[in-house]
Scaffold this motif. Structure first.
Motif, short mmCIF file in Angstrom:
data_model
loop_
_atom_site.label_atom_id
_atom_site.label_comp_id
_atom_site.label_asym_id
_atom_site.label_seq_id
_atom_site.Cartn_x
_atom_site.Cartn_y
_atom_site.Cartn_z
N ILE A 191 0.84 -1.20 0.00
CA ILE A 191 0.00 0.00 0.00
C ILE A 191 0.87 1.26 0.00
CG2 ILE A 191 -1.60 1.37 1.40
CD1 ILE A 191 -2.89 -1.30 2.24
N HIS A 192 1.89 1.27 0.83
CA HIS A 192 2.74 2.46 0.92
C HIS A 192 3.58 2.66 -0.35
CE1 HIS A 192 1.67 2.51 5.21
NE2 HIS A 192 2.00 3.78 5.14
N LEU A 193 3.93 1.57 -1.03
CA LEU A 193 4.61 1.71 -2.31
C LEU A 193 3.70 2.43 -3.31
CD1 LEU A 193 6.37 -1.77 -2.71
CD2 LEU A 193 7.48 0.45 -2.38
N GLU A 194 2.41 2.11 -3.25
CA GLU A 194 1.44 2.77 -4.13
C GLU A 194 1.20 4.22 -3.70
OE1 GLU A 194 -0.86 2.49 -7.59
OE2 GLU A 194 0.49 1.00 -6.68
N LEU A 195 1.12 4.45 -2.40
CA LEU A 195 0.89 5.80 -1.89
C LEU A 195 2.05 6.73 -2.21
CD1 LEU A 195 -0.66 5.00 1.62
CD2 LEU A 195 -1.87 5.87 -0.40
N ASP A 196 3.25 6.17 -2.27
CA ASP A 196 4.43 6.99 -2.59
C ASP A 196 4.34 7.60 -3.99
OD1 ASP A 196 5.57 6.48 -0.14
OD2 ASP A 196 6.88 4.88 -0.85
N LYS A 197 3.52 7.00 -4.86
CA LYS A 197 3.37 7.51 -6.22
C LYS A 197 2.33 8.63 -6.32
CE LYS A 197 4.02 2.75 -7.88
NZ LYS A 197 3.36 1.62 -8.60
N MET A 198 1.52 8.78 -5.27
CA MET A 198 0.37 9.68 -5.36
C MET A 198 0.72 11.16 -5.53
SD MET A 198 -2.23 7.85 -5.53
CE MET A 198 -2.61 6.12 -5.34
N PRO A 199 1.72 11.70 -4.82
CA PRO A 199 2.03 13.12 -5.04
C PRO A 199 2.36 13.43 -6.49
CG PRO A 199 3.05 12.35 -3.01
CD PRO A 199 2.51 11.13 -3.69
N GLU A 200 3.09 12.54 -7.15
CA GLU A 200 3.42 12.74 -8.56
C GLU A 200 2.18 12.64 -9.43
OE1 GLU A 200 6.39 10.98 -12.04
OE2 GLU A 200 6.49 10.20 -10.00
N LYS A 201 1.30 11.67 -9.12
CA LYS A 201 0.05 11.54 -9.88
C LYS A 201 -0.80 12.79 -9.73
CE LYS A 201 -0.40 6.47 -9.62
NZ LYS A 201 -0.55 6.19 -11.07
N ALA A 202 -0.88 13.31 -8.50
CA ALA A 202 -1.67 14.52 -8.26
C ALA A 202 -1.07 15.71 -9.02
CB ALA A 202 -1.72 14.81 -6.76
N ALA A 203 0.25 15.83 -8.98
CA ALA A 203 0.91 16.93 -9.68
C ALA A 203 0.67 16.84 -11.18
CB ALA A 203 2.40 16.92 -9.37
N ASP A 204 0.76 15.63 -11.73
CA ASP A 204 0.52 15.44 -13.16
C ASP A 204 -0.92 15.80 -13.53
OD1 ASP A 204 3.10 14.58 -13.49
OD2 ASP A 204 2.60 12.44 -13.50
N LYS A 205 -1.86 15.41 -12.66
CA LYS A 205 -3.27 15.69 -12.93
C LYS A 205 -3.53 17.19 -12.93
CE LYS A 205 -7.66 14.40 -13.34
NZ LYS A 205 -8.17 13.73 -14.55
N MET A 206 -2.97 17.89 -11.95
CA MET A 206 -3.19 19.34 -11.88
C MET A 206 -2.46 20.05 -13.00
SD MET A 206 -3.32 20.36 -7.84
CE MET A 206 -1.77 19.61 -7.39
N GLU A 207 -1.29 19.57 -13.36
CA GLU A 207 -0.53 20.20 -14.44
C GLU A 207 -1.25 20.05 -15.77
OE1 GLU A 207 2.47 22.30 -16.34
OE2 GLU A 207 1.99 22.09 -14.21
N SER A 208 -1.93 18.91 -15.97
CA SER A 208 -2.63 18.69 -17.24
C SER A 208 -3.90 19.53 -17.33
CB SER A 208 -2.98 17.20 -17.39
OG SER A 208 -3.93 16.81 -16.40
N ASP A 209 -4.44 19.91 -16.17
CA ASP A 209 -5.70 20.66 -16.18
C ASP A 209 -5.52 22.17 -15.95
OD1 ASP A 209 -6.92 18.29 -16.54
OD2 ASP A 209 -7.76 18.10 -14.54
N ARG A 210 -4.48 22.52 -15.22
CA ARG A 210 -4.30 23.92 -14.83
C ARG A 210 -2.85 24.34 -15.02
NH1 ARG A 210 -8.88 23.61 -15.18
NH2 ARG A 210 -10.55 24.15 -13.72
N ARG A 211 -2.63 25.65 -15.10
CA ARG A 211 -1.29 26.19 -15.19
C ARG A 211 -1.13 27.30 -14.14
NH1 ARG A 211 -1.20 22.35 -17.86
NH2 ARG A 211 -0.28 21.99 -19.90
N HIS A 212 0.12 27.58 -13.78
CA HIS A 212 0.46 28.71 -12.91
C HIS A 212 -0.23 28.61 -11.54
CE1 HIS A 212 2.13 30.28 -16.56
NE2 HIS A 212 0.95 30.39 -17.14
N LEU A 213 -0.24 27.42 -10.97
CA LEU A 213 -0.77 27.25 -9.62
C LEU A 213 0.35 27.48 -8.61
CD1 LEU A 213 -2.90 23.99 -10.07
CD2 LEU A 213 -3.76 26.33 -9.90
#
Length: 241
Positions: free
Chosen positions: A75-97
């Motif tokens: 579970i923690h191996l998967e959770l370690d990937k989440m900040p990057e996934k969140a950053a990618d999601k926000m970067e694809s939808d928004r800019r200049h945050l």
């Protein structure tokens, strides 16, 4: 994720081999000790044979199971990937945050008991077969304050993932609360149901929507609720409401 290993955690595995193995070990040790007292080679031979059989059965039984610690590791191996996934999601939808503050939550998800399995671990903790991660960000975009909520729920049984990003302008925040819900669950292999209480953070918006996600009943959850409500009170005070 190794679903073969994680899903095995929630299997109802018989304890027969474990009981026989420990039983053989116990009898083997007794016979071995009796040999030291009675000096009977036959007892020592039988004791060694039973000890070997017991060890083999216990090792075999352990190999059929996924331990609590092993599951948590995956579970923690998967959770370690989440900040990057969140950053990618926000970067694809928004800019200049511009990130001001960030909160992270993860918890076993007990909201939809029809779609998950529940298991009581050797540490007596109840776990569901779905894990839910949420990151809540206070950000500004073009000097406009808003809350971004990234959600990622994933199954431990098979590839089944939900991902969502919600944007709430600060002026649309209506309220936030930490609530507790108690449900009746039937753990795998249990003889009867158990009650389980979990926590949710509910964030209401001015357009009538409620964003709800699992959290832990802890200081972090209290802090995010207090921060949002403090922001709402400040906004209303400034507006003279």
């Amino acid at each position: 994720m190794d679903f073969k290993t994680t899903s095995k955690y929630f299997d109802d595995i018989s304890n027969v081999f474990r009981y026989i193995g420990f039983g053989a070990l116990a009898v083997g040790v007794v016979l071995f000790l009796l040999n030291l007292i009675l000096d009977m080679f036959q007892l020592m031979s039988m004791g060694i044979i039973l000890i070997v059989i017991g060890v083999v059965l216990v090792v075999f039984d352990s190999g059929r199971r996924t331990k609590d610690t092993d599951l948590e590791k995956f579970i923690h191996l998967e959770l370690d990937k989440m900040p990057e996934k969140a950053a990618d999601k926000m970067e694809s939808d928004r800019r200049h945050l511009h990130e001001i503050q960030k909160y992270e939550f993860y918890s076993y998800d007990f909201r939809d008991l029809d779609s998950v399995k529940v298991k009581r671990g050797s540490d007596s903790r109840l776990r569901s077969s779905k894990v839910y991660y949420t990151a809540l960000y206070y950000v500004t975009e073009a000097h406009h304050a808003k809350v971004m909520i990234y959600e990622n729920g994933f199954s431990l049984l098979k590839y089944d993932r939900t991902e969502n990003l919600t944007e709430i302008p600060e002026e649309n925040l209506e309220s936030a609360e930490l609530v507790q819900k108690t449900v009746s669950v039937m753990p795998v292999g249990a003889k009867g149901p158990s009650e389980y209480t979990y926590a949710l953070i509910n964030i209401a918006t001015s357009d009538g929507k409620v964003i709800s996600f699992p959290a832990k009943n802890d200081a972090t959850s209290d802090d995010v609720v207090a921060t949002i409500n403090r922001s709402i009170r400040k906004r209303k005070l400034e507006a003279g409401e």
